[in-house]
Design an enzyme around this catalytic site. Structure first.
Site, PDB file in Angstrom:
ATOM      1  CB  SER A 122      -0.959  -0.050   1.192  1.00  0.00           C
ATOM      2  OG  SER A 122      -2.002   0.881   1.070  1.00  0.00           O
ATOM      3  CG  ASP A 175      -6.707  -3.905  -2.892  1.00  0.00           C
ATOM      4  OD1 ASP A 175      -7.340  -2.837  -2.774  1.00  0.00           O
ATOM      5  OD2 ASP A 175      -5.468  -3.977  -2.727  1.00  0.00           O
ATOM      6  CG  HIS A 201      -5.512  -2.812   0.769  1.00  0.00           C
ATOM      7  ND1 HIS A 201      -4.802  -2.530  -0.377  1.00  0.00           N
ATOM      8  CD2 HIS A 201      -4.995  -2.001   1.736  1.00  0.00           C
ATOM      9  CE1 HIS A 201      -3.896  -1.597  -0.131  1.00  0.00           C
ATOM     10  NE2 HIS A 201      -3.986  -1.265   1.162  1.00  0.00           N
TER      11      HIS A 201
END
Length: 303
Positions: free
Chosen positions: A102, A247, A269
């Protein structure tokens, strides 16, 4: 039961040795957490759930880092750079392989841009290279200096301070700077300054290498993957802001960077880093195996 013959014993021994060195990369692997992340909470709960241990079991030298939970990419990147310099100095390795999830993937890009001599490779996992719709939505709907912005700033900064404290670190927090960095507008500015590894088109492949640094990425496109994971519902609601498969936090094409190994894993995610507590898609790939395979890939190309 008869003992195996010498040749069979040798084969078994070689197989065990191969497993112990399966992920043994030339350069250390440095794990970089995302927004609201941490190194290890209470010294027990890893952000990359059990992944460092799985890599070490395969022979890898692994370090987890910690940067401000909420701040601009440049501020987080500078904090990461200081830790990379320390790791290189202590190990004598010369370089490291950065693996960022991320926002952590963007931090890794920053470090590779300002100190490419220290970086062998950058791998990003579910990173919003073209911006995240959630951040863009917040930026567009929060009036600068307004009550909503102030409330968000207070709550997120407080959360960041608590997470930092629980992981044994203290760091300044700036949630509004984080939102600006991750918005589409913020990422356009960041990409103009640090373009290495980006694809020519939004959903294309990026260059495999630039300036001696190799680039890779992967991400998922599943959202609700476990009925007992309380975060899946939140990700499902956030996903409604997105116009492309995602996601739950990052769009499929926005995740593209360098060699795109895969952009449609059956993961959301948090599954991408084996959170929460291993509540992942039981019919999908095991995140630990994906990381181990990538370490083997890096090993295979001499990194």
């Amino acid at each position: 039961m008869d003992e195996p013959a010498d040749a069979e014993r040798a084969e078994v021994g070689e197989g065990a040795l191969a497993m112990k060195s399966y992920a043994q990369t030339r350069y250390p692997i440095v794990l970089c957490h995302g927004m609201a992340g941490f190194k290890a909470m209470f010294g027990v709960i890893d952000y990359f759930g059990g992944i460092a241990a799985a890599l070490r079991a395969g022979g890898a030298e692994v370090y987890a880092t910690e940067v401000p939970q909420f701040d601009s990419t440049e501020a987080r990147g500078e904090a990461l750079l200081a830790q990379v310099e320390d790791i290189v100095a202590r190990t004598g390795s010369g370089k490291v392989n950065l693996v960022g999830h991320s926002h952590g993937g963007l931090d890794a890009r920053y470090v590779a841009a300002v100190r490419p001599d220290l970086i062998a490779s950058v791998t990003t996992i579910g990173s919003p290279h073209q911006g995240a719709e959630l951040a863009s939505f917040l930026q567009e709907n929060l009036r600068e200096g307004g009550f909503a912005e102030g409330a968000l700033s207070f709550l997120a900064n407080s959360l960041g301070a608590v997470l930092s404290l629980l992981s044994g670190h203290t760091a300044p927090q700036d949630a509004i700077a984080a939102v600006r960095s991750l918005s589409a507008a913020g990422m356009r500015e960041f990409n103009a300054r640090y373009p290495a590894g980006l694809p020519d088109g939004r959903c294309g492949q990026g260059p495999a290498e630039e300036g001696g640094v190799r680039f890779f990425s992967w991400s998922g496109t599943s959202i609700v993957t476990s009925l007992i994971d309380p975060t899946d519902l939140t990700l499902g609601l956030i996903s409604k802001l997105y116009s492309e498969s995602n996601d739950g936090m990052v769009g499929r094409c926005s995740s593209h960077f360098g060699v795109v190994l895969r952009d449609d894993y059956g993961m959301n995610h948090l599954d991408e880093v084996n959170q929460l507590f291993g509540f992942i898609n039981l019919s999908g790939p095991n995140p630990k195996s994906v990381f181990r395979s990538h370490a083997s890939r890096l090993k295979g190309i001499g990194l």
